[in-house]
Motif scaffolding. Structure first.
Motif: not given
Lengths: 114, 116
Positions: A7-15, A17-21, A79-85
């Motif tokens: 449902p999401e074209d884009q997800v923005n998260v800070a390095e 922080n946890p991420l969910t797609v 659990p913890s996003a990286l810029v390289s993700d």
């Protein structure tokens, strides 16, 4: 027919922080579910799969996904996003019988900011 | 080990010309797939080969598209009389095939086809 919705074209998260797609699916049978990642000008890289068994599956690069049959969902988490993700993520489904093709969602672009 | 390889990586052709795209699957993988990735259509299945069985051609968009797999290994996707709407990235994938516990497909880097 099988289908996958992201449902999401884009997800923005800070390095850090946890991420969910998010991913939901529709099949007329038992699904096999997959997540793939695509970096610019590259093919698809396999991340993880749900075939049977534990609903929480772990994959490459610290990613995991939870299969929820009642909600027909298979959300990708870390659990913890990286810029390289930062990349394009695809959810895919196929039936456990019959057709072997993967049916893909439209993809979600993940942008991790420093 | 070696992954799926595809050639060429880029192909520019004129409308109406024929093109051939090649895929070398992972050694030992009996199943081979072609997909197409385009801006308007996303990722779509084209054709599936499993061993010596007849291929599943249900995803081929027109009779201008054909594919073969020689000796159960290398595959060639041929597009005849190319049209501008054929412009896309063509991805090849391979897997161990049905009847195994490994259902994931491994993808090559793709061939970017541009029809001018």
């Amino acid at each position: 027919a099988q289908s996958v919705a992201q449902p999401e074209d884009q997800v923005n998260v800070a390095e850090g922080n946890p991420l969910t797609v998010k991913c939901t699916y529709s099949v007329s049978g038992n699904p096999y579910l997959f997540w793939y990642v695509q970096y610019p000008n590259r093919g698809l890289q396999f991340l993880l799969k749900y075939i049977t068994g534990d609903n929480l599956v772990k994959g490459s690069y610290g990613f995991e996904a939870e299969f929820n049959k009642s909600q027909t969902s298979f959300h990708l988490k870390k659990p913890s996003a990286l810029v390289s993700d930062s990349a394009l993520y695809f959810c895919a489904v196929k039936l456990n019988t019959g057709f072997q093709k993967l049916v893909f969602g439209t993809g979600t672009r993940l942008l991790v900011s420093p | 080990g070696a992954g799926v390889s595809q050639s060429p990586s880029n192909k520019v052709t004129e409308k109406g010309k024929d093109v051939e795209l090649r895929c070398d699957p992972i050694s030992g993988h009996t199943a081979l797939y072609w997909y197409r990735q385009s801006l308007g259509q996303g990722l779509e299945f084209l054709i599936y080969f499993q061993g010596n069985s007849a291929p599943d051609k249900s995803g081929l968009p027109s009779d201008r598209f054909s594919a073969e797999r020689t000796g159960g290994s290398v595959s060639t996707l041929t597009i005849q009389r190319t049209q501008q709407e054929d412009s896309a990235v063509y991805l090849c994938a391979s897997s161990l095939g049905p009847g195994t516990s490994a259902h994931e497909q491994y993808f090559g880097p793709g061939t970017r086809l541009t029809v001018t």
